[in-house]
Enzyme design. Sequence first.
Site, PDB file in Angstrom:
ATOM      1  N   HIS A 130     -20.319 -17.558  22.003  1.00  0.00           N
ATOM      2  CA  HIS A 130     -20.511 -17.054  23.455  1.00  0.00           C
ATOM      3  C   HIS A 130     -19.941 -15.483  23.458  1.00  0.00           C
ATOM      4  O   HIS A 130     -18.823 -15.259  23.910  1.00  0.00           O
ATOM      5  CB  HIS A 130     -19.696 -17.994  24.230  1.00  0.00           C
ATOM      6  CG  HIS A 130     -20.302 -19.400  24.412  1.00  0.00           C
ATOM      7  ND1 HIS A 130     -19.930 -20.146  23.392  1.00  0.00           N
ATOM      8  CD2 HIS A 130     -20.876 -19.655  25.317  1.00  0.00           C
ATOM      9  CE1 HIS A 130     -20.584 -21.459  23.890  1.00  0.00           C
ATOM     10  NE2 HIS A 130     -21.355 -21.298  25.050  1.00  0.00           N
ATOM     11  N   SER A 189     -19.651 -13.837  27.175  1.00  0.00           N
ATOM     12  CA  SER A 189     -18.627 -14.453  27.846  1.00  0.00           C
ATOM     13  C   SER A 189     -17.248 -13.992  27.531  1.00  0.00           C
ATOM     14  O   SER A 189     -16.369 -14.009  28.399  1.00  0.00           O
ATOM     15  CB  SER A 189     -18.672 -16.031  27.877  1.00  0.00           C
ATOM     16  OG  SER A 189     -19.950 -16.599  28.180  1.00  0.00           O
ATOM     17  N   HIS A 223     -15.261 -21.445  25.991  1.00  0.00           N
ATOM     18  CA  HIS A 223     -16.176 -21.126  25.308  1.00  0.00           C
ATOM     19  C   HIS A 223     -15.807 -19.637  25.043  1.00  0.00           C
ATOM     20  O   HIS A 223     -16.670 -19.034  24.150  1.00  0.00           O
ATOM     21  CB  HIS A 223     -17.561 -21.207  26.017  1.00  0.00           C
ATOM     22  CG  HIS A 223     -17.413 -20.625  27.715  1.00  0.00           C
ATOM     23  ND1 HIS A 223     -16.706 -21.094  28.439  1.00  0.00           N
ATOM     24  CD2 HIS A 223     -17.983 -19.729  28.034  1.00  0.00           C
ATOM     25  CE1 HIS A 223     -16.928 -20.510  29.619  1.00  0.00           C
ATOM     26  NE2 HIS A 223     -17.653 -19.631  29.189  1.00  0.00           N
ATOM     27  N   GLY A 277     -12.406 -26.529  26.697  1.00  0.00           N
ATOM     28  CA  GLY A 277     -13.852 -26.700  26.473  1.00  0.00           C
ATOM     29  C   GLY A 277     -14.625 -27.575  27.210  1.00  0.00           C
ATOM     30  O   GLY A 277     -16.082 -27.366  27.657  1.00  0.00           O
ATOM     31  N   LEU A 282     -14.766 -27.645  31.128  1.00  0.00           N
ATOM     32  CA  LEU A 282     -14.175 -26.570  31.973  1.00  0.00           C
ATOM     33  C   LEU A 282     -13.466 -27.138  33.087  1.00  0.00           C
ATOM     34  O   LEU A 282     -13.489 -28.391  33.753  1.00  0.00           O
ATOM     35  CB  LEU A 282     -15.493 -25.650  32.591  1.00  0.00           C
ATOM     36  CG  LEU A 282     -15.702 -24.970  31.499  1.00  0.00           C
ATOM     37  CD1 LEU A 282     -17.180 -24.260  32.108  1.00  0.00           C
ATOM     38  CD2 LEU A 282     -15.027 -23.861  31.476  1.00  0.00           C
ATOM     39  N   ASN A 320     -17.532 -12.954  36.156  1.00  0.00           N
ATOM     40  CA  ASN A 320     -18.752 -12.272  35.779  1.00  0.00           C
ATOM     41  C   ASN A 320     -20.113 -12.706  36.500  1.00  0.00           C
ATOM     42  O   ASN A 320     -21.000 -12.372  35.762  1.00  0.00           O
ATOM     43  CB  ASN A 320     -18.410 -12.354  33.938  1.00  0.00           C
ATOM     44  CG  ASN A 320     -19.090 -13.739  33.614  1.00  0.00           C
ATOM     45  OD1 ASN A 320     -19.514 -14.865  34.263  1.00  0.00           O
ATOM     46  ND2 ASN A 320     -18.640 -14.010  32.347  1.00  0.00           N
ATOM     47  N   HIS A 372     -26.109 -16.412  27.898  1.00  0.00           N
ATOM     48  CA  HIS A 372     -25.063 -17.386  27.754  1.00  0.00           C
ATOM     49  C   HIS A 372     -25.277 -18.203  26.198  1.00  0.00           C
ATOM     50  O   HIS A 372     -26.332 -19.024  26.219  1.00  0.00           O
ATOM     51  CB  HIS A 372     -24.814 -18.462  28.795  1.00  0.00           C
ATOM     52  CG  HIS A 372     -23.681 -19.238  29.164  1.00  0.00           C
ATOM     53  ND1 HIS A 372     -22.443 -19.000  29.524  1.00  0.00           N
ATOM     54  CD2 HIS A 372     -23.576 -20.549  28.192  1.00  0.00           C
ATOM     55  CE1 HIS A 372     -21.416 -19.652  29.413  1.00  0.00           C
ATOM     56  NE2 HIS A 372     -22.153 -20.728  28.446  1.00  0.00           N
ATOM     57  N   GLU A 413      -5.451 -37.646  40.336  1.00  0.00           N
ATOM     58  CA  GLU A 413      -5.104 -38.354  38.878  1.00  0.00           C
ATOM     59  C   GLU A 413      -5.424 -37.219  37.694  1.00  0.00           C
ATOM     60  O   GLU A 413      -4.902 -37.310  36.634  1.00  0.00           O
ATOM     61  CB  GLU A 413      -6.151 -39.585  38.690  1.00  0.00           C
ATOM     62  CG  GLU A 413      -5.640 -40.789  39.765  1.00  0.00           C
ATOM     63  CD  GLU A 413      -6.316 -40.630  41.071  1.00  0.00           C
ATOM     64  OE1 GLU A 413      -7.085 -39.590  41.308  1.00  0.00           O
ATOM     65  OE2 GLU A 413      -5.797 -41.219  42.036  1.00  0.00           O
ATOM     66  N   ARG A 425      -0.519 -56.935  38.446  1.00  0.00           N
ATOM     67  CA  ARG A 425       0.242 -56.856  39.842  1.00  0.00           C
ATOM     68  C   ARG A 425       0.916 -58.407  40.183  1.00  0.00           C
ATOM     69  O   ARG A 425       2.002 -57.820  40.605  1.00  0.00           O
ATOM     70  CB  ARG A 425      -1.016 -56.540  40.884  1.00  0.00           C
ATOM     71  CG  ARG A 425      -0.501 -56.763  42.069  1.00  0.00           C
ATOM     72  CD  ARG A 425      -1.698 -56.808  43.088  1.00  0.00           C
ATOM     73  NE  ARG A 425      -1.312 -56.417  44.554  1.00  0.00           N
ATOM     74  CZ  ARG A 425      -0.660 -57.422  45.335  1.00  0.00           C
ATOM     75  NH1 ARG A 425      -0.582 -58.774  44.996  1.00  0.00           N
ATOM     76  NH2 ARG A 425      -0.225 -56.982  46.697  1.00  0.00           N
TER      77      ARG A 425
END
Lengths: 633, 633
Positions: free
Chosen positions: A32, A35, A72, A118, A120, A180, A256, A363, A470
């Site tokens: 990349h 980027s 990336h 990696g 995202l 970008n 990309h 979470e 439980r």
Amino acid sequence: MATIEQLQAWHELAQQLRVDSIRATTAAGSGHPTSSMSAADLMTVLLAKYLRYDFNNPHNPNNDHLVFSKGHASPLLYAMYRAAGVIDDRELMSLRKFGSRLEGHPTTVLPWVEVATGSLGQGLPIAVGIALAGEYLDQLPYHTWVLLGDSEMAEGSIWEAFEHASHYKLANLIAIIDVNRLGQRGQTMLGWNTQVYCDRARAFGWKAIEIDGHNLEEIDQAYSAAIHNLDYPTVIVARTKKGKGVAHLEDLGGWHGQALKPDDAKAAIAQLGGERHITIAVEKPEEQPLTATTGQQAQTLQLPIYQEGDLVATRKAYGDALKALGGSRPDVVALDAEVSNSTYAEDFAKAYPDHYFEMYIAEQQMVAAAVGLQVRQYKPFASTFAAFLSRAYDFIRMAAISRANIKLVGSHAGVSIGQDGPSQMALEDLAALRAVWSSTVLYPCDANQTAKLVAEMVDRDGIVYLRTTREKTPVLYEVDEDFPIGGSKVIRSSDDDQVAVIAAGITVHEALKAYDRLKQEGITVRVIDAYSVKPIDAATLHQAARDTAGKLVVVEDHWSEGGLGAAVLDAFVGIGTAPAYGELGLNLVKLAVRDMPGSGTPEELLHAAQIDADAIVKAVRSLVKQAAWMPTE
Amino acid sequence: MATIEQLQAWHELAQQLRVDSIRATTAAGSGHPTSSMSAADLMTVLLAKYLRYDFNNPHNPNNDHLVFSKGHASPLLYAMYRAAGVIDDRELMSLRKFGSRLEGHPTTVLPWVEVATGSLGQGLPIAVGIALAGEYLDQLPYHTWVLLGDSEMAEGSIWEAFEHASHYKLANLIAIIDVNRLGQRGQTMLGWNTQVYCDRARAFGWKAIEIDGHNLEEIDQAYSAAIHNLDYPTVIVARTKKGKGVAHLEDLGGWHGQALKPDDAKAAIAQLGGERHITIAVEKPEEQPLTATTGQQAQTLQLPIYQEGDLVATRKAYGDALKALGGSRPDVVALDAEVSNSTYAEDFAKAYPDHYFEMYIAEQQMVAAAVGLQVRQYKPFASTFAAFLSRAYDFIRMAAISRANIKLVGSHAGVSIGQDGPSQMALEDLAALRAVWSSTVLYPCDANQTAKLVAEMVDRDGIVYLRTTREKTPVLYEVDEDFPIGGSKVIRSSDDDQVAVIAAGITVHEALKAYDRLKQEGITVRVIDAYSVKPIDAATLHQAARDTAGKLVVVEDHWSEGGLGAAVLDAFVGIGTAPAYGELGLNLVKLAVRDMPGSGTPEELLHAAQIDADAIVKAVRSLVKQAAWMPTE
């Protein structure tokens, strides 16, 4: 204000980072570059002036932290390492090659990378965890810097990070968004509408600074403002161009994840002024002593003690044991996703509020924060209903790639939770957690066993998962029994066992009921408590198979795929080559949940799912009966 | 403006909903009365005046939709059903009992519940999917109403929904946040700071209305404004009190998920004015004809055709087949998480832009939207890198509880993706997806097979998962071969096969290479393409085991837990009772990924993981050799 000379030097360095990003990816034939180029100016000023980092000692507690959430852009990161003089040009050119430390996306095989990225949207929530450590545990003035892409701002986990960072007033956290405009396949949702990013960030309680991400002076001023902002986290929203600096790449779609062909690369490098060999000395942090938090000596651990026959839920034993750990281990921290009164993490929270972080119903952020905390060597225990750990599955997967050491605790497992219904029942957690690299999966059946396992979890590496129940269940074991990870307990056995029943957690109690009923019928069975689902105790299972001519019943409160039954079967296969013991006749019955449960009492649901004593008795009888007409050796 | 009589009638109805929430939970001995009571006024005005719903025909395309994102307020929902006259008091009192349709959290066993909730933060993103259907596909004026709790606003998935709803200008979507301030274990992150909720919503492009959630006139006006707002989605931020109407419950901690004891309940009901038996006629929607979109007749499907020996990635075949489906099936829709040029969903997107929804990098929202779209009978195909489906695992789990029919497609599976490194490699997807109720798991090895399977996916119920490969692989099958789900293909066999090699996807090609090499050594192996991982073709596996004395090699580009190897083993166990065929000697070797991979070429990584032809040859040899000194019958 930066001098003209400084700006010129920074420009040269930025061009070098761009050139190196192109060179490395062209040599690799993938990657990349564009980027990386958009963020080169942003990272130049950071590296040259603001980052405080001791490359010779990545574990220096005073180091700043830098997380490439846009993983990336790894060529840029590696180019920075070259500029810092810690990798040479030959290594830079090994990008993406087999055996190289410079993987396609950064991983912790490099000593200066603290977490793998990696996937995202994960870097910022992990950075929240590092910043929590800095602000509340280490109490050191280091900063955590995060480089984000604009595409990943669409991930909800980013907004969990935004809300938690402001809630915890993490002024030591600085996010830099490389806007970008272009994602992988086209324009992002917001394009260059940097104002909207700022509005959202401010509504989430952050200080937002909008800049031209290619203007070195604006970058300098923004960083200066960020490190002098002592109240809130700061986000720098930087408008940039993908492929900046090369006319045929700049702000164009279709580039990309595309490396330039050698001729193209040559022309691009020429446009950027050619190769450079600048090395800079990154400034080291000031040395500050650690506070008492991590310096404390461990005290003797006094685990809770339960009397045989008493009814105690294993989730309660978890809470008791965690609280006990808190008294002996200053590196233990706990997190929970707003259900601490159900998981019993609240016992720890009340006793050690300074070492507890409430993560609310988020979470992903909880697991990410755990990953961030372990960057600073803390031992995080993160708990919620086991079903809801599925919300963070991608974070758990990535935590394994980070070689992170975290402890996950899931309560309310299986149909045995009863009335709340299937949305609250974890029935896939064993499968999901077993299929995580480096994972350990534990599932205790009684309170004393739970306490012992919690103590073992602390220093166990990798992703360590504890499944709790439980319902209250009778205490089976004496307090002096040990339960090593990788072991099991044969709790009923004789010389003429006809069948072995392998259970864990709630089903151990059903297996014991079945044992009693079968004994009255003259059928003797072995009962094995497989509390360590991964690693499983293969030797004990092999012995049971030999002693019973392969007649095994596995019973679990879990879907039939991937759980305890699968773990048992895996003990009988060869890894890579034929099993050492040769062919082994297996005559195995799996009792597991197969139909979608509804609400009901735990007993009704265990019965309906055919994983209770009745079902075990029936399965054992069928195996015993079979022997009459189909003898095995 | 509502009249005084109307307001009084609404008040009576609201009190009935509160009383019934208490009665039902007290009878059940568990549940969430106080979380129901805070929202009773909000739901009263909705039911009595705004909701357009034909209870006699839940599939009426003109119906409004109501999603209880705060699923734990199910007693309120069920009380509304009683008030609407569709369940009687006896059924209301069956709440949470075994066999009752009124489960602890709403599920689709009730005809008026369209999606199961109970994992917080999911109702709103699913509603985005319903609203997308209404606005863009059905093009009908129905509204989608969502009741949210304030605790769940901490879930990132909520903000994915906010951003997508405004991006797609879903003015037909109305969210109502019941800000009762109290979560399960204490105050929420924002408490009663309703202004901040509004600021955030507005920054995300929504119209926000702040009201007192117990003021029936304010509620009425807010709903009126919402349905007349034709530009943006609307959120109503309602300040409420948990347990509203009963002094000893109102706005107090410690009451979450607590049913009142009978005496307590009696006193509370008295405070609320006692039991009532109001039934209201919910207004039906105006009948509007469906647009052409769903009315279109299916055209004959022309699947793409590939020539044997050509190199075609299965991900490309997916794109081609999906595009072909788009031409024949107007109910097919596609979604992708910003990687459509990698998954090849872009082929469909370009051909049928009206049936494609770009979900950007928000996998949770993508899967949730698919669930919402299938509520309106569409057939959604949602694709991204297989690794990133793990981000939406909780949504997939809940989709199964919703009995949703969705198709998931994951590309870039396994180490065979090569240079990008482990963060992009799905190595746990087969395990995770197999452990989902109602799931089908498919993993084709060539382009023709992929196309046929995609065509079969459309009308397959449940969660249907297709795993595709990044690399180009040779076409193996002729175009007229069929690949029924649940089947397999024996692609090499003889009368004296010594070992059977079971593979799927990329490893089929390695198995064929191994076959050739072993044949030269005089070792004949059977090669089975297990393209249907779930359900697996047990009969073919049993035959192979009989023919080879149990000597099987399973090879998969996946962690060793829970994937193809586990599926094969499951074919040899008894379900509930002893296996029908009795004891079967198994001598099985599992070849799967065990060490964390890095970057490299696909060939290097397959070899390093020991799942290539070399590893298969070695495993087969070890099994053959074993026979010499340990004969089996």
